[in-house]
Design a protein around this motif. Structure first.
Motif, PDB file in Angstrom:
ATOM      1  N   ARG A 208       0.841  -1.201   0.000  1.00 54.06           N
ATOM      2  CA  ARG A 208       0.000   0.000   0.000  1.00 54.06           C
ATOM      3  C   ARG A 208       0.880   1.255   0.000  1.00 54.06           C
ATOM      4  NH1 ARG A 208      -4.108   2.313  -1.438  1.00 54.06           N
ATOM      5  NH2 ARG A 208      -5.232   3.626   0.008  1.00 54.06           N
ATOM      6  N   ILE A 209       1.956   1.229   0.792  1.00 47.40           N
ATOM      7  CA  ILE A 209       2.851   2.384   0.861  1.00 47.40           C
ATOM      8  C   ILE A 209       3.489   2.633  -0.512  1.00 47.40           C
ATOM      9  CG2 ILE A 209       5.059   3.202   1.825  1.00 47.40           C
ATOM     10  CD1 ILE A 209       4.214   1.743   4.451  1.00 47.40           C
ATOM     11  N   VAL A 210       3.933   1.559  -1.153  1.00 44.63           N
ATOM     12  CA  VAL A 210       4.576   1.716  -2.465  1.00 44.63           C
ATOM     13  C   VAL A 210       3.562   2.254  -3.481  1.00 44.63           C
ATOM     14  CG1 VAL A 210       5.787   0.542  -4.345  1.00 44.63           C
ATOM     15  CG2 VAL A 210       6.255  -0.112  -1.979  1.00 44.63           C
ATOM     16  N   ARG A 211       2.383   1.658  -3.500  1.00 42.63           N
ATOM     17  CA  ARG A 211       1.370   2.093  -4.475  1.00 42.63           C
ATOM     18  C   ARG A 211       0.987   3.558  -4.270  1.00 42.63           C
ATOM     19  NH1 ARG A 211      -0.553  -1.686  -7.730  1.00 42.63           N
ATOM     20  NH2 ARG A 211      -0.508  -3.858  -7.057  1.00 42.63           N
ATOM     21  N   VAL A 212       0.716   3.904  -3.012  1.00 42.35           N
ATOM     22  CA  VAL A 212       0.299   5.283  -2.737  1.00 42.35           C
ATOM     23  C   VAL A 212       1.437   6.250  -3.083  1.00 42.35           C
ATOM     24  CG1 VAL A 212      -0.339   6.894  -0.892  1.00 42.35           C
ATOM     25  CG2 VAL A 212      -1.424   4.645  -0.998  1.00 42.35           C
ATOM     26  N   SER A 213       2.672   5.865  -2.798  1.00 39.91           N
ATOM     27  CA  SER A 213       3.817   6.740  -3.108  1.00 39.91           C
ATOM     28  C   SER A 213       3.880   7.058  -4.590  1.00 39.91           C
ATOM     29  CB  SER A 213       5.134   6.077  -2.696  1.00 39.91           C
ATOM     30  OG  SER A 213       5.138   5.838  -1.326  1.00 39.91           O
ATOM     31  N   PHE A 214       3.524   6.072  -5.421  1.00 39.09           N
ATOM     32  CA  PHE A 214       3.602   6.275  -6.870  1.00 39.09           C
ATOM     33  C   PHE A 214       2.290   6.781  -7.460  1.00 39.09           C
ATOM     34  CE2 PHE A 214       7.397   3.507  -6.701  1.00 39.09           C
ATOM     35  CZ  PHE A 214       8.233   4.207  -7.551  1.00 39.09           C
ATOM     36  N   ASN A 215       1.280   7.039  -6.606  1.00 36.67           N
ATOM     37  CA  ASN A 215      -0.004   7.525  -7.114  1.00 36.67           C
ATOM     38  C   ASN A 215       0.168   8.750  -7.994  1.00 36.67           C
ATOM     39  OD1 ASN A 215      -1.871   5.747  -6.328  1.00 36.67           O
ATOM     40  ND2 ASN A 215      -2.582   6.860  -4.505  1.00 36.67           N
ATOM     41  N   LYS A 219       4.711  14.233  -7.430  1.00 37.81           N
ATOM     42  CA  LYS A 219       4.578  14.839  -6.101  1.00 37.81           C
ATOM     43  C   LYS A 219       5.594  14.250  -5.147  1.00 37.81           C
ATOM     44  CE  LYS A 219       0.041  16.646  -6.195  1.00 37.81           C
ATOM     45  NZ  LYS A 219      -1.234  16.806  -5.540  1.00 37.81           N
ATOM     46  N   THR A 220       5.851  14.935  -4.062  1.00 41.43           N
ATOM     47  CA  THR A 220       6.768  14.402  -3.046  1.00 41.43           C
ATOM     48  C   THR A 220       6.052  13.271  -2.308  1.00 41.43           C
ATOM     49  OG1 THR A 220       5.928  15.879  -1.350  1.00 41.43           O
ATOM     50  CG2 THR A 220       7.798  16.679  -2.670  1.00 41.43           C
ATOM     51  N   LEU A 221       6.852  12.463  -1.623  1.00 39.27           N
ATOM     52  CA  LEU A 221       6.258  11.371  -0.839  1.00 39.27           C
ATOM     53  C   LEU A 221       5.271  11.947   0.174  1.00 39.27           C
ATOM     54  CD1 LEU A 221       9.496   9.317  -0.113  1.00 39.27           C
ATOM     55  CD2 LEU A 221       7.635   8.617  -1.606  1.00 39.27           C
ATOM     56  N   ARG A 222       5.673  13.075   0.799  1.00 45.06           N
ATOM     57  CA  ARG A 222       4.801  13.659   1.831  1.00 45.06           C
ATOM     58  C   ARG A 222       3.420  13.944   1.261  1.00 45.06           C
ATOM     59  NH1 ARG A 222       7.856  17.064   4.041  1.00 45.06           N
ATOM     60  NH2 ARG A 222       8.076  16.000   6.028  1.00 45.06           N
ATOM     61  N   ARG A 226       0.173  11.863   2.404  1.00 46.22           N
ATOM     62  CA  ARG A 226      -0.778  12.631   3.204  1.00 46.22           C
ATOM     63  C   ARG A 226      -2.161  12.653   2.564  1.00 46.22           C
ATOM     64  NH1 ARG A 226       1.863  18.210   4.900  1.00 46.22           N
ATOM     65  NH2 ARG A 226       1.501  18.565   2.687  1.00 46.22           N
ATOM     66  N   ALA A 227      -2.193  12.371   1.267  1.00 52.89           N
ATOM     67  CA  ALA A 227      -3.461  12.458   0.538  1.00 52.89           C
ATOM     68  C   ALA A 227      -4.417  11.313   0.880  1.00 52.89           C
ATOM     69  CB  ALA A 227      -3.192  12.490  -0.964  1.00 52.89           C
ATOM     70  N   GLU A 229      -6.290   8.902   3.661  1.00 54.08           N
ATOM     71  CA  GLU A 229      -6.804   8.926   5.037  1.00 54.08           C
ATOM     72  C   GLU A 229      -5.962   8.090   6.013  1.00 54.08           C
ATOM     73  OE1 GLU A 229      -9.944  10.317   5.999  1.00 54.08           O
ATOM     74  OE2 GLU A 229      -9.371   9.721   8.050  1.00 54.08           O
ATOM     75  N   GLU A 230      -5.677   6.837   5.601  1.00 46.13           N
ATOM     76  CA  GLU A 230      -5.012   5.914   6.530  1.00 46.13           C
ATOM     77  C   GLU A 230      -3.596   6.344   6.945  1.00 46.13           C
ATOM     78  OE1 GLU A 230      -5.058   3.418   2.781  1.00 46.13           O
ATOM     79  OE2 GLU A 230      -3.874   2.155   4.099  1.00 46.13           O
ATOM     80  N   PHE A 231      -2.928   7.147   6.110  1.00 50.96           N
ATOM     81  CA  PHE A 231      -1.553   7.553   6.431  1.00 50.96           C
ATOM     82  C   PHE A 231      -1.448   8.982   6.972  1.00 50.96           C
ATOM     83  CE2 PHE A 231      -0.352   4.480   2.817  1.00 50.96           C
ATOM     84  CZ  PHE A 231      -0.236   3.418   3.706  1.00 50.96           C
ATOM     85  N   ARG A 232      -2.515   9.752   6.788  1.00 46.61           N
ATOM     86  CA  ARG A 232      -2.452  11.192   7.070  1.00 46.61           C
ATOM     87  C   ARG A 232      -1.898  11.492   8.456  1.00 46.61           C
ATOM     88  NH1 ARG A 232      -7.715  13.160   5.411  1.00 46.61           N
ATOM     89  NH2 ARG A 232      -6.829  12.593   3.395  1.00 46.61           N
ATOM     90  N   GLU A 233      -2.421  10.814   9.443  1.00 48.42           N
ATOM     91  CA  GLU A 233      -2.058  11.089  10.830  1.00 48.42           C
ATOM     92  C   GLU A 233      -0.616  10.648  11.146  1.00 48.42           C
ATOM     93  OE1 GLU A 233      -3.452   9.352  14.992  1.00 48.42           O
ATOM     94  OE2 GLU A 233      -4.953   9.192  13.385  1.00 48.42           O
ATOM     95  N   LEU A 234      -0.151   9.627  10.409  1.00 44.63           N
ATOM     96  CA  LEU A 234       1.178   9.072  10.697  1.00 44.63           C
ATOM     97  C   LEU A 234       2.308   9.874  10.054  1.00 44.63           C
ATOM     98  CD1 LEU A 234       0.349   5.269  10.160  1.00 44.63           C
ATOM     99  CD2 LEU A 234       0.535   6.475  12.331  1.00 44.63           C
ATOM    100  N   VAL A 235       2.014  10.512   8.929  1.00 49.43           N
ATOM    101  CA  VAL A 235       3.061  11.185   8.147  1.00 49.43           C
ATOM    102  C   VAL A 235       3.951  12.129   8.980  1.00 49.43           C
ATOM    103  CG1 VAL A 235       3.412  12.887   6.283  1.00 49.43           C
ATOM    104  CG2 VAL A 235       2.021  10.850   5.890  1.00 49.43           C
ATOM    105  N   PRO A 236       3.389  12.968   9.855  1.00 48.78           N
ATOM    106  CA  PRO A 236       4.263  13.887  10.613  1.00 48.78           C
ATOM    107  C   PRO A 236       5.258  13.165  11.522  1.00 48.78           C
ATOM    108  CG  PRO A 236       1.948  14.521  10.800  1.00 48.78           C
ATOM    109  CD  PRO A 236       1.971  13.191  10.132  1.00 48.78           C
TER     110      PRO A 236
END
Ligand code: SAM
Length: 270
Positions: A208-215, A219-222, A226-227, A229-236
């Motif tokens: 999921r992390i790899v797929r979302v990163s390449f969405n 754009k930057t990974l951040r 961050r786009a 829901e499931e990762f938004r809170e963890l990113v910072p």
């Protein structure tokens, strides 16, 4: 028996024996090998495999072609023809200790076949799967073998390296097939890692992390992470250079990013 090719089943048959021989030579078939062949069609490759391997299980979806194969090779007990969608084929039904998988496959299911085999090769049940050798569109093969930092590098490059050592072993021109397709092909071999290279307790999260990163590759990974829901809170809380773009990350970098997410998730207070 003439069988009219069905476009919907990706029926572009190999008709140039020079390339069939090259493919089979590149496979380095051993006399003790068992092959599962995906989409044998009229048997262009099958007949060569039968001459060299111990056993061939040919999985073909088209009933008409299964009949042709059964007729043509009725005197070859080492061939088993299975009429089925390969994506539903059960490897754990096989008694063999080890199998090799190969095929001139319908190109519209290339990724589905690869992901299926990545799962199967890592599964504890069923035979050991030594390798997968398939023909595919040349551009897809280039994406799989692309290095980080290049335009072609992406999800397929990362996942293929996680599970295997991918290598282009041959180029096949469109003229080698009938009917002639619009694209040129490459023969790609994935030699599966028999032990996982990385300790990934939650493979789904990694994917999921790899797929979302390449969405959104520009754009930057951040921003990409961050786009969702499931990762938004963890990113910072992630200790990783999130100003990078996804194509800069090697497999090892993605594994480090994954561990950061795992850690951040563990620390989350509920
Ligand atoms: N191997 C043959 C050759 O090289 O001449 C045929 C190759 S042709 C590109 C792909 C073959 O896969 C066809 O025979 C087609 O009927 C079969 N096929 C299509 N979808 C399939 C599926 N889901 N499972 C198994 N075979 C499939």
């Amino acid at each position: 028996m003439y069988v009219k090719p069905r476009k919907s089943l990706g029926q572009n048959f190999l008709s140039d024996n020079y390339y069939v021989e090259q493919i089979v030579d590149a496979l380095q078939v051993g006399s003790e090998d068992t092959f599962v062949e995906i989409g044998p069609g009229r048997g262009a490759i099958t007949s060569w495999l039968l001459d060299r391997a111990r056993r061939v299980i040919a999985v073909e979806l088209d009933q008409r072609l299964c009949e042709v194969l059964r007729d043509t090779y009725s005197d070859q007990p080492q061939l088993e023809v299975v009429q089925q969608d390969f994506l539903k084929f059960r490897f754990d039904s096989l008694q063999d200790a080890e199998v090799r998988v190969m095929g001139n496959i319908p190109y519209h299911i290339t990724s589905a076949i690869m992901f299926r085999l990545f799962e199967e090769a890592a599964a504890p049940a069923g035979p050991k799967i030594r390798d997968l050798t398939i023909l595919m569109q040349r551009e897809v093969a280039q994406r799989i073998t692309a290095d980080p930092g290049t335009k072609s590098y992406g999800v397929l490059s990362v996942f293929s390296r996680l599970h295997s050592q991918p290598e282009i072993i041959l180029q096949v021109p469109a003229s080698a097939f009938t009917p002639r397709p619009k694209v040129d092909s490459s023969v790609m071999q994935f030699r599966f890692h028999q032990q996982p290279l990385h300790d990934l307790a939650d493979l789904k999260l990694f994917r999921r992390i790899v797929r979302v990163s390449f969405n959104q590759r520009r754009k930057t990974l951040r921003n990409s992470l961050r786009a969702v829901e499931e990762f938004r809170e963890l990113v910072p809380r992630i200790k990783f250079d999130l100003t990078l773009r996804p194509e800069a990350l090697s497999l090892d970098d993605f594994v480090r990013l994954y561990h950061e997410f795992e850690e951040a998730d563990d620390e989350r207070t509920y």
